[in-house]
Design a protein around this motif. Sequence first.
Motif, PDB file in Angstrom:
ATOM      1  N   GLY A 195      -1.575 -63.703  34.280  1.00 36.46           N
ATOM      2  CA  GLY A 195      -0.299 -64.174  34.791  1.00 36.46           C
ATOM      3  C   GLY A 195      -0.486 -65.162  35.919  1.00 36.46           C
ATOM      4  N   GLU A 196       0.594 -65.870  36.198  1.00 30.79           N
ATOM      5  CA  GLU A 196       0.576 -66.876  37.247  1.00 30.79           C
ATOM      6  C   GLU A 196       1.913 -66.844  37.973  1.00 30.79           C
ATOM      7  OE1 GLU A 196      -1.535 -70.923  36.719  1.00 30.79           O
ATOM      8  OE2 GLU A 196       0.585 -71.262  36.234  1.00 30.79           O
ATOM      9  N   ALA A 197       1.857 -66.787  39.291  1.00 32.39           N
ATOM     10  CA  ALA A 197       3.074 -66.833  40.102  1.00 32.39           C
ATOM     11  C   ALA A 197       3.185 -68.203  40.755  1.00 32.39           C
ATOM     12  CB  ALA A 197       3.053 -65.741  41.171  1.00 32.39           C
ATOM     13  N   LYS A 198       4.415 -68.695  40.798  1.00 28.63           N
ATOM     14  CA  LYS A 198       4.664 -70.020  41.359  1.00 28.63           C
ATOM     15  C   LYS A 198       5.852 -69.982  42.315  1.00 28.63           C
ATOM     16  CE  LYS A 198       3.213 -72.759  37.362  1.00 28.63           C
ATOM     17  NZ  LYS A 198       3.674 -73.824  36.431  1.00 28.63           N
ATOM     18  N   VAL A 199       5.814 -70.863  43.282  1.00 27.24           N
ATOM     19  CA  VAL A 199       6.977 -71.199  44.092  1.00 27.24           C
ATOM     20  C   VAL A 199       7.275 -72.645  43.730  1.00 27.24           C
ATOM     21  CG1 VAL A 199       7.878 -71.570  46.406  1.00 27.24           C
ATOM     22  CG2 VAL A 199       6.426 -69.575  45.952  1.00 27.24           C
ATOM     23  N   GLY A 200       8.374 -72.841  43.018  1.00 29.97           N
ATOM     24  CA  GLY A 200       8.635 -74.164  42.446  1.00 29.97           C
ATOM     25  C   GLY A 200       7.554 -74.465  41.418  1.00 29.97           C
ATOM     26  N   GLU A 201       6.900 -75.587  41.547  1.00 25.50           N
ATOM     27  CA  GLU A 201       5.799 -75.951  40.653  1.00 25.50           C
ATOM     28  C   GLU A 201       4.436 -75.590  41.233  1.00 25.50           C
ATOM     29  OE1 GLU A 201       6.082 -77.077  37.480  1.00 25.50           O
ATOM     30  OE2 GLU A 201       8.198 -76.613  37.842  1.00 25.50           O
ATOM     31  N   ARG A 202       4.428 -75.061  42.446  1.00 26.32           N
ATOM     32  CA  ARG A 202       3.189 -74.753  43.159  1.00 26.32           C
ATOM     33  C   ARG A 202       2.684 -73.360  42.802  1.00 26.32           C
ATOM     34  NH1 ARG A 202       2.595 -72.436  48.278  1.00 26.32           N
ATOM     35  NH2 ARG A 202       4.845 -72.434  48.496  1.00 26.32           N
ATOM     36  N   VAL A 203       1.480 -73.270  42.231  1.00 21.50           N
ATOM     37  CA  VAL A 203       0.879 -71.977  41.907  1.00 21.50           C
ATOM     38  C   VAL A 203       0.443 -71.305  43.204  1.00 21.50           C
ATOM     39  CG1 VAL A 203      -1.010 -70.802  40.705  1.00 21.50           C
ATOM     40  CG2 VAL A 203       0.097 -72.781  39.655  1.00 21.50           C
ATOM     41  N   VAL A 204       0.837 -70.032  43.362  1.00 20.15           N
ATOM     42  CA  VAL A 204       0.478 -69.282  44.570  1.00 20.15           C
ATOM     43  C   VAL A 204      -0.436 -68.100  44.275  1.00 20.15           C
ATOM     44  CG1 VAL A 204       2.501 -70.028  45.886  1.00 20.15           C
ATOM     45  CG2 VAL A 204       2.627 -67.931  44.497  1.00 20.15           C
ATOM     46  N   LEU A 205      -0.451 -67.625  43.021  1.00 16.40           N
ATOM     47  CA  LEU A 205      -1.258 -66.465  42.667  1.00 16.40           C
ATOM     48  C   LEU A 205      -1.623 -66.537  41.190  1.00 16.40           C
ATOM     49  CD1 LEU A 205      -2.242 -63.573  43.724  1.00 16.40           C
ATOM     50  CD2 LEU A 205      -0.224 -62.703  42.536  1.00 16.40           C
ATOM     51  N   ALA A 206      -2.886 -66.276  40.892  1.00 12.57           N
ATOM     52  CA  ALA A 206      -3.335 -66.131  39.504  1.00 12.57           C
ATOM     53  C   ALA A 206      -3.869 -64.711  39.365  1.00 12.57           C
ATOM     54  CB  ALA A 206      -4.419 -67.153  39.176  1.00 12.57           C
ATOM     55  N   SER A 207      -3.461 -64.024  38.305  1.00 14.48           N
ATOM     56  CA  SER A 207      -3.828 -62.622  38.110  1.00 14.48           C
ATOM     57  C   SER A 207      -4.327 -62.400  36.699  1.00 14.48           C
ATOM     58  CB  SER A 207      -2.616 -61.711  38.337  1.00 14.48           C
ATOM     59  OG  SER A 207      -2.077 -61.900  39.610  1.00 14.48           O
ATOM     60  N   GLU A 208      -5.230 -61.435  36.576  1.00  9.66           N
ATOM     61  CA  GLU A 208      -5.666 -60.976  35.263  1.00  9.66           C
ATOM     62  C   GLU A 208      -5.913 -59.491  35.361  1.00  9.66           C
ATOM     63  OE1 GLU A 208      -9.037 -63.454  34.539  1.00  9.66           O
ATOM     64  OE2 GLU A 208     -10.367 -62.197  35.727  1.00  9.66           O
ATOM     65  N   GLY A 209      -5.530 -58.782  34.309  1.00  9.66           N
ATOM     66  CA  GLY A 209      -5.652 -57.342  34.373  1.00  9.66           C
ATOM     67  C   GLY A 209      -5.892 -56.698  33.028  1.00  9.66           C
ATOM     68  N   ILE A 210      -6.205 -55.415  33.113  1.00 11.52           N
ATOM     69  CA  ILE A 210      -6.427 -54.595  31.930  1.00 11.52           C
ATOM     70  C   ILE A 210      -5.556 -53.357  32.063  1.00 11.52           C
ATOM     71  CG2 ILE A 210      -8.131 -53.338  30.539  1.00 11.52           C
ATOM     72  CD1 ILE A 210     -10.295 -55.099  31.961  1.00 11.52           C
ATOM     73  N   TRP A 211      -4.815 -53.030  31.009  1.00  9.18           N
ATOM     74  CA  TRP A 211      -3.941 -51.855  30.992  1.00  9.18           C
ATOM     75  C   TRP A 211      -4.378 -50.910  29.879  1.00  9.18           C
ATOM     76  CZ3 TRP A 211      -2.396 -55.521  34.099  1.00  9.18           C
ATOM     77  CH2 TRP A 211      -1.470 -55.236  35.099  1.00  9.18           C
ATOM     78  N   LYS A 212      -4.193 -49.632  30.110  1.00  6.16           N
ATOM     79  CA  LYS A 212      -4.487 -48.579  29.134  1.00  6.16           C
ATOM     80  C   LYS A 212      -3.172 -47.986  28.654  1.00  6.16           C
ATOM     81  CE  LYS A 212      -6.696 -44.952  27.243  1.00  6.16           C
ATOM     82  NZ  LYS A 212      -6.704 -44.991  25.828  1.00  6.16           N
ATOM     83  N   VAL A 213      -3.008 -47.907  27.350  1.00  7.68           N
ATOM     84  CA  VAL A 213      -1.853 -47.198  26.782  1.00  7.68           C
ATOM     85  C   VAL A 213      -2.197 -45.714  26.852  1.00  7.68           C
ATOM     86  CG1 VAL A 213      -0.369 -46.895  24.778  1.00  7.68           C
ATOM     87  CG2 VAL A 213      -1.384 -49.142  25.249  1.00  7.68           C
ATOM     88  N   LEU A 214      -1.388 -44.950  27.568  1.00  8.98           N
ATOM     89  CA  LEU A 214      -1.688 -43.535  27.778  1.00  8.98           C
ATOM     90  C   LEU A 214      -1.445 -42.725  26.518  1.00  8.98           C
ATOM     91  CD1 LEU A 214      -0.174 -43.154  31.345  1.00  8.98           C
ATOM     92  CD2 LEU A 214      -2.536 -43.656  30.705  1.00  8.98           C
ATOM     93  N   GLY A 215      -2.304 -41.735  26.294  1.00  2.51           N
ATOM     94  CA  GLY A 215      -2.169 -40.868  25.135  1.00  2.51           C
ATOM     95  C   GLY A 215      -2.758 -41.442  23.866  1.00  2.51           C
ATOM     96  N   VAL A 216      -3.404 -42.614  23.973  1.00  8.43           N
ATOM     97  CA  VAL A 216      -4.025 -43.257  22.812  1.00  8.43           C
ATOM     98  C   VAL A 216      -5.495 -43.440  23.117  1.00  8.43           C
ATOM     99  CG1 VAL A 216      -4.072 -45.310  21.352  1.00  8.43           C
ATOM    100  CG2 VAL A 216      -1.885 -44.477  22.262  1.00  8.43           C
ATOM    101  N   ASP A 217      -6.355 -42.966  22.228  1.00 10.66           N
ATOM    102  CA  ASP A 217      -7.802 -43.141  22.436  1.00 10.66           C
ATOM    103  C   ASP A 217      -8.341 -44.301  21.653  1.00 10.66           C
ATOM    104  OD1 ASP A 217      -8.056 -41.013  24.206  1.00 10.66           O
ATOM    105  OD2 ASP A 217      -8.089 -39.610  22.541  1.00 10.66           O
TER     106      ASP A 217
END
Length: 138
Positions: free
Chosen positions: A116-138
Amino acid sequence: MTFDPVTAGWKQRHGQGPFTRIVGPVWVRREEDGSSTYGLLAEERHTNSRGVVHGGMLMTFADHMLGWLVWDAVERRACATISLNNQFIGAVKPGDWMEMRGRIVRQTRSIIFVQGEAKVGERVVLASEGIWKVLGVD
């Protein structure tokens, strides 16, 4: 003049837990392609001692936004953040309207990789990357 999300067509994100209600409100706008953009109006209470939005607040916003993206992708099944990496690119000041969009990079049955990327106007302020686990699924 302060940005008003309601008059700009944004809707407050409901279903927020107690923590999100403390740091929010977080706003959402559905895009024509079916995706969502999330928004946050930076306030004085979000700042650090230098008067800009605290990095922890930016990470909180990213965690929530990317988590909702995952939650929607897995048909609203419970999931949890495994990893969240953030790059702080620019400062956010009180009164700034910040928008964040994300995308799923890869999805398995139980693990989802997002960016993901967060912006104020056209200016990028934060770049993020993550990993999520679906609970109850192996």
